[in-house]
Design a protein around this motif. Structure first.
Motif, mmCIF file in Angstrom:
data_model
loop_
_atom_site.group_PDB
_atom_site.id
_atom_site.type_symbol
_atom_site.label_atom_id
_atom_site.label_comp_id
_atom_site.label_asym_id
_atom_site.label_seq_id
_atom_site.Cartn_x
_atom_site.Cartn_y
_atom_site.Cartn_z
ATOM 1 N N PRO B 53 0.630 -1.212 -0.072
ATOM 2 C CA PRO B 53 -0.039 -0.127 -0.001
ATOM 3 C C PRO B 53 0.951 1.490 0.114
ATOM 4 O O PRO B 53 0.461 2.255 -0.683
ATOM 5 N N VAL B 54 2.058 1.276 0.664
ATOM 6 C CA VAL B 54 2.845 2.338 0.566
ATOM 7 C C VAL B 54 3.203 2.812 -0.624
ATOM 8 O O VAL B 54 3.470 3.961 -1.079
ATOM 9 N N SER B 55 3.392 1.648 -1.736
ATOM 10 C CA SER B 55 3.922 1.911 -2.921
ATOM 11 C C SER B 55 2.492 2.211 -4.017
ATOM 12 O O SER B 55 2.865 2.366 -5.002
ATOM 13 N N GLY B 56 1.338 2.398 -3.210
ATOM 14 C CA GLY B 56 0.171 2.484 -3.942
ATOM 15 C C GLY B 56 -0.418 1.406 -4.499
ATOM 16 O O GLY B 56 -1.239 1.419 -5.718
ATOM 17 N N PHE B 57 -0.078 0.268 -4.272
ATOM 18 C CA PHE B 57 -0.624 -0.968 -4.885
ATOM 19 C C PHE B 57 -1.636 -1.477 -4.004
ATOM 20 O O PHE B 57 -1.716 -1.555 -2.675
ATOM 21 N N GLY B 58 -2.976 -2.035 -4.436
ATOM 22 C CA GLY B 58 -4.043 -2.512 -3.592
ATOM 23 C C GLY B 58 -3.743 -3.811 -3.561
ATOM 24 O O GLY B 58 -2.865 -4.445 -3.720
ATOM 25 N N LEU B 59 -4.938 -4.416 -2.964
ATOM 26 C CA LEU B 59 -4.963 -6.031 -2.576
ATOM 27 C C LEU B 59 -4.853 -6.963 -3.890
ATOM 28 O O LEU B 59 -4.416 -7.995 -3.807
ATOM 29 N N ARG B 60 -5.308 -6.481 -4.791
ATOM 30 C CA ARG B 60 -5.386 -7.034 -6.069
ATOM 31 C C ARG B 60 -3.968 -7.348 -6.658
ATOM 32 O O ARG B 60 -3.831 -8.517 -7.010
ATOM 33 N N VAL B 61 -3.018 -6.330 -6.724
ATOM 34 C CA VAL B 61 -1.853 -6.654 -7.052
ATOM 35 C C VAL B 61 -1.113 -7.487 -6.184
ATOM 36 O O VAL B 61 -0.267 -8.266 -6.709
ATOM 37 N N TRP B 63 -2.189 -9.833 -4.198
ATOM 38 C CA TRP B 63 -2.787 -11.144 -4.580
ATOM 39 C C TRP B 63 -2.216 -11.801 -5.659
ATOM 40 O O TRP B 63 -1.790 -12.990 -5.606
ATOM 41 N N ALA B 64 -2.040 -11.035 -6.791
ATOM 42 C CA ALA B 64 -1.519 -11.537 -7.812
ATOM 43 C C ALA B 64 -0.161 -12.239 -7.660
ATOM 44 O O ALA B 64 0.259 -13.052 -8.408
ATOM 45 N N GLN B 65 0.813 -11.584 -6.815
ATOM 46 C CA GLN B 65 2.059 -11.829 -6.492
ATOM 47 C C GLN B 65 2.165 -13.178 -5.865
ATOM 48 O O GLN B 65 2.882 -14.118 -5.754
ATOM 49 N N ILE B 66 1.124 -13.431 -4.805
ATOM 50 C CA ILE B 66 0.927 -14.625 -3.673
ATOM 51 C C ILE B 66 0.253 -15.856 -4.711
ATOM 52 O O ILE B 66 0.812 -16.872 -4.526
ATOM 53 N N LYS B 67 -0.731 -15.751 -5.387
ATOM 54 C CA LYS B 67 -1.247 -16.578 -5.811
ATOM 55 C C LYS B 67 -0.533 -17.658 -6.644
ATOM 56 O O LYS B 67 -0.645 -18.912 -6.328
ATOM 57 N N PRO B 68 0.446 -17.634 -7.320
ATOM 58 C CA PRO B 68 1.235 -18.441 -8.179
ATOM 59 C C PRO B 68 1.929 -19.224 -7.076
ATOM 60 O O PRO B 68 2.134 -20.698 -7.576
ATOM 61 N N MET B 69 2.287 -18.942 -6.092
ATOM 62 C CA MET B 69 3.031 -19.878 -5.017
ATOM 63 C C MET B 69 1.918 -20.440 -3.963
ATOM 64 O O MET B 69 2.791 -21.071 -3.227
ATOM 65 N N ILE B 70 0.815 -20.190 -3.989
ATOM 66 C CA ILE B 70 0.187 -20.505 -2.687
ATOM 67 C C ILE B 70 0.064 -21.860 -2.481
ATOM 68 O O ILE B 70 0.382 -22.238 -1.355
ATOM 69 N N TRP B 71 0.058 -22.728 -3.517
ATOM 70 C CA TRP B 71 -0.194 -24.089 -3.321
ATOM 71 C C TRP B 71 1.074 -24.915 -2.709
ATOM 72 O O TRP B 71 1.335 -25.644 -2.139
ATOM 73 N N LEU B 72 2.392 -24.346 -3.632
ATOM 74 C CA LEU B 72 3.573 -24.748 -3.020
ATOM 75 C C LEU B 72 3.828 -24.219 -1.698
ATOM 76 O O LEU B 72 4.447 -25.150 -1.155
ATOM 77 N N LEU B 73 3.309 -23.363 -1.266
ATOM 78 C CA LEU B 73 3.700 -22.826 0.208
ATOM 79 C C LEU B 73 3.013 -23.820 1.128
ATOM 80 O O LEU B 73 3.330 -24.068 2.333
ATOM 81 N N ALA B 74 1.574 -24.270 0.584
ATOM 82 C CA ALA B 74 0.945 -25.186 1.354
ATOM 83 C C ALA B 74 1.575 -26.487 1.528
ATOM 84 O O ALA B 74 1.581 -26.932 2.644
ATOM 85 N N VAL B 75 2.128 -26.708 0.577
ATOM 86 C CA VAL B 75 2.812 -28.253 0.546
ATOM 87 C C VAL B 75 3.971 -27.977 1.610
ATOM 88 O O VAL B 75 4.313 -28.925 2.375
ATOM 89 N N PHE B 76 4.576 -26.715 1.304
ATOM 90 C CA PHE B 76 5.959 -26.735 2.167
ATOM 91 C C PHE B 76 5.544 -26.889 3.641
ATOM 92 O O PHE B 76 6.138 -27.605 4.399
ATOM 93 N N PHE B 77 4.405 -26.227 4.081
ATOM 94 C CA PHE B 77 4.046 -26.125 5.260
ATOM 95 C C PHE B 77 3.528 -27.307 5.829
ATOM 96 O O PHE B 77 3.987 -27.840 7.007
ATOM 97 N N ALA B 78 2.876 -28.281 4.912
ATOM 98 C CA ALA B 78 2.414 -29.601 5.444
ATOM 99 C C ALA B 78 3.738 -30.537 5.614
ATOM 100 O O ALA B 78 3.813 -31.310 6.397
ATOM 101 N N VAL B 79 4.704 -30.466 4.823
ATOM 102 C CA VAL B 79 5.714 -31.363 4.745
ATOM 103 C C VAL B 79 6.561 -31.098 6.163
ATOM 104 O O VAL B 79 6.949 -31.825 6.864
ATOM 105 N N GLN B 80 6.681 -30.022 6.518
ATOM 106 C CA GLN B 80 7.355 -29.283 7.891
ATOM 107 C C GLN B 80 6.514 -29.820 8.905
ATOM 108 O O GLN B 80 7.038 -30.209 9.822
ATOM 109 N N LEU B 81 5.333 -29.610 8.837
ATOM 110 C CA LEU B 81 4.440 -30.098 9.945
ATOM 111 C C LEU B 81 4.547 -31.624 10.278
ATOM 112 O O LEU B 81 4.541 -32.064 11.280
#
Lengths: 224, 200, 182
Positions: B53-61, B63-81
């Motif tokens: 938000p400081v750079s003037g980007f909203g949630l949409r921008v 989310w667009a950065q997080i979206k491609p890696m969200i499943w991979l992060l979930a898998v990583f979390f599960a593996v560590q757990l």
């Protein structure tokens, strides 16, 4: 003045040009011949793209064997396919490309670019992606890229082969309007109908060397 | 020409020089690995998120950065757990997210041309070992010029192969594409030489 | 380096970018996507040789890093470069170099076996060694676990080896570039 003294070019054992002896002083010179007759090799010699296996190539006081870099600035070269000649993705950048090597002041670079764009009605396309120009516009951009370098001679290697009739006429007008000495390789015989001299190549030799009025009918007969 | 991923803006992050942003990115990436502590990584991640938000980007921008890696992060979390505990999972996930989101922010706030300029400056000291900045910038321009040409040639070849019933074969596409564009490359090299390109 | 070499390097960087425009094929059952883009480093190494091949991939990666969306799916920027699969991207440059080195070595008696072997070694063995090590560090798992995780992608890798081998041999006949480089 262009002078070739006993020039031969060999590719693997085969003579592409055999013992050519020529002096060219005319302002408009046409070069014709069948594919593989040696005409392209001949013009490539004049700008240093091809080096002679033996003999000497002189353009004014420049020796092709010794003054390669100077020769390339002195003799411009426009290729058949402008797509292969346009190096930069934006029109203006492409025109600036050759000028970089001349190390000119910035204002001079801008002046030359603006002048050439205006000359060929390309001013509106200055910041345009070069690959989106029409075929005729691309060829005019390719010619412009050579003209900004202000060469004394310009070689055209089949400049209209890939163009439709309207664009072919546009490019013909552009070539006819040049102050420089022009050497045109072509299969389009009307392009050179009002030239000063025509050279016909066959098997690496100049077999006809005459005015278009005499040379063109003989060439047509040869190819029949 | 291909548009970059830059999104225009006037924030402090936009105005920071490309060099500083790249250095900050390297520092952040190294830092979160040197301190393997999930609350630290989480704090870094929170700071990075606030920078959007400081750079003037909203949630949409964002989310667009997080979206491609969200499943991979979930898998990583599960593996560590599964292997260790939830703290370990949180560390891995917050660490990766912080690095990737900050790197993406650098890309979003820096013009491609500014990146290329700092690249050219960074190359100057490499001259003695044979890196020629002019040749590199010629090569970069040609890549941008070739991509649309290759796409055009590819579609011409596809049409030709379709006419022969070979449109399912990747090889019938790739081989003529390479040979035709290599021929083009030779002509382009001739044209560059004919225009007295002289980098030395 | 001659002008021609610079143009070839730019061409294969552009080719790698263009391969990213092909939509990925998703394998049935596993759901693992196969992208055409990773064919780029194999072709660059096998056709241009070690030096020019590696430089063309480095050039491609530089353009991705500065923010052009040239990776398949229109991705680009530093985020993907240093993200989870970053190791595979840096690995591409090394893989192109090693493939090129081996192909140059076999050049005078190159056949389908040693060409495929070169591409498998550089494009699979070396590439996955680097890529998996990176994943192991980022995800904080063991090297072995990362290797198991990447195994499904080997199906796509095998298909690409076949294409790259055939392309390398066909282009060698029509347009040999490595012997010319000497």
């Amino acid at each position: 003045m262009i002078r070739l003294e006993n020039v031969s070019v060999q590719f693997d054992q085969r003579h592409a040009l055999a013992d050519i002896d020529l002096t060219l002083t005319e302002k408009r010179i046409g070069v014709v011949g069948a594919n593989g007759s040696g005409k392209s090799t001949f013009v490539r010699l004049l700008n240093g793209l091809q080096t002679a296996s033996s003999g000497r190539v002189m353009v004014d006081d420049l020796d092709a064997a010794k003054d390669g870099r100077k020769l390339r600035r002195h003799v411009g070269f426009v290729f058949q396919n402008p797509d292969n000649q346009i190096v930069y993705p934006v029109v203006e950048e492409d025109l600036a490309f050759g000028l970089k090597s001349l190390k000119l002041p910035k204002e001079e670079v801008t002046r030359r670019i603006d002048e050439i764009l205006a000359r060929y009605d390309l001013t509106d396309f200055k910041a345009h992606p070069s690959h989106l120009l029409s075929g005729g516009q691309k060829q005019l951009l390719a010619i412009s890229g050579v003209l900004v370098m202000e060469p004394r001679y310009i070689i055209f290697d089949e400049p209209t082969t890939l163009l439709d009739l309207r664009n072919r006429n546009r490019v013909k007008r552009a070539i006819d309007g040049l102050d420089q000495t022009v050497i045109t390789v072509t299969h389009d015989l009307d392009l050179i109908a009002d030239y000063d001299r025509v050279l016909v190549f066959e098997n690496g030799n100049v077999v006809i060397d005459d005015t278009p009025a005499n040379a063109v009918p003989k060439y047509r007969e040869m190819m029949a | 020409m291909i548009a970059g991923l830059y999104i225009d803006g006037t924030s402090a992050v936009h105005r920071a020089t490309a060099g500083i942003k790249i250095l900050a990115m390297v520092a952040l990436g190294t830092g979160v690995f040197l301190i393997p502590d999930w609350p630290v990584a989480a704090a870094v991640l929170a700071t990075v998120i606030v920078l959007y938000p400081v750079s003037g980007f909203g949630l949409r921008v964002l989310w667009a950065q997080i979206k491609p890696m969200i499943w991979l992060l979930a898998v990583f979390f599960a593996v560590q757990l599964w292997l260790h505990d939830w703290q370990a999972g949180l560390l891995v996930v917050t660490r990766v997210a912080a690095i990737v989101l900050f790197a993406a922010l650098v890309t979003l706030t820096t013009k491609t041309s500014a990146m290329l300029d700092s690249l050219e400056r960074a190359m100057q000291p490499l001259r003695p070992i044979g890196v020629n900045p002019q040749k590199v910038s010629l090569a970069i321009s040609m890549v941008l010029r070739f991509i649309p040409v290759i796409a055009t040639v590819a579609s011409e070849i596809r049409d030709a192969q379709r006419a022969r019933g070979l449109d399912k074969s990747i090889l019938a596409m790739v081989v003529p594409l390479i040979i035709r564009t290599l021929k083009m490359a030779d002509d382009v090299a001739d044209a560059i030489d004919a225009r007295s390109f002289d980098p030395d | 380096m001659k002008t021609k070499d610079i143009v070839y390097i730019a061409l294969f960087a552009a080719l790698t970018a263009a391969l990213g425009l092909f939509p990925p094929i998703t394998l049935p059952v596993t759901g693992v996507p196969i992208t055409a883009q990773s064919l780029g480093p194999m072709l660059a190494g096998a056709i241009l040789g070690a030096r020019r091949g590696a430089l063309s991939i480095i050039l491609f990666l530089v353009l991705v890093a500065v923010g052009l969306p040239l990776l398949s799916g229109g991705r680009g920027g530093f985020g993907v470069m240093i993200g989870v699969t970053g190791g595979f991207m840096f690995g591409w440059a090394i893989s192109a170099f090693i493939i090129g080195l081996l192909i140059e070595k076999f050049w005078n008696h190159l056949n389908v076996f040693n060409a495929a072997l070169s591409i498998v070694f550089g494009g699979i063995v070396v590439l996955y060694a680097i890529g998996n090590a990176w994943v192991a560090v980022v995800a904080d798992i063991s090297y072995w676990q990362a290797t198991v995780g990447s195994a499904p992608f080997l199906i796509g890798g095998a298909i690409k080896v076949v294409i790259a081998t055939a392309a390398c041999l066909a282009v060698r006949r029509a347009y040999p570039l490595i012997s010319k480089a000497g």
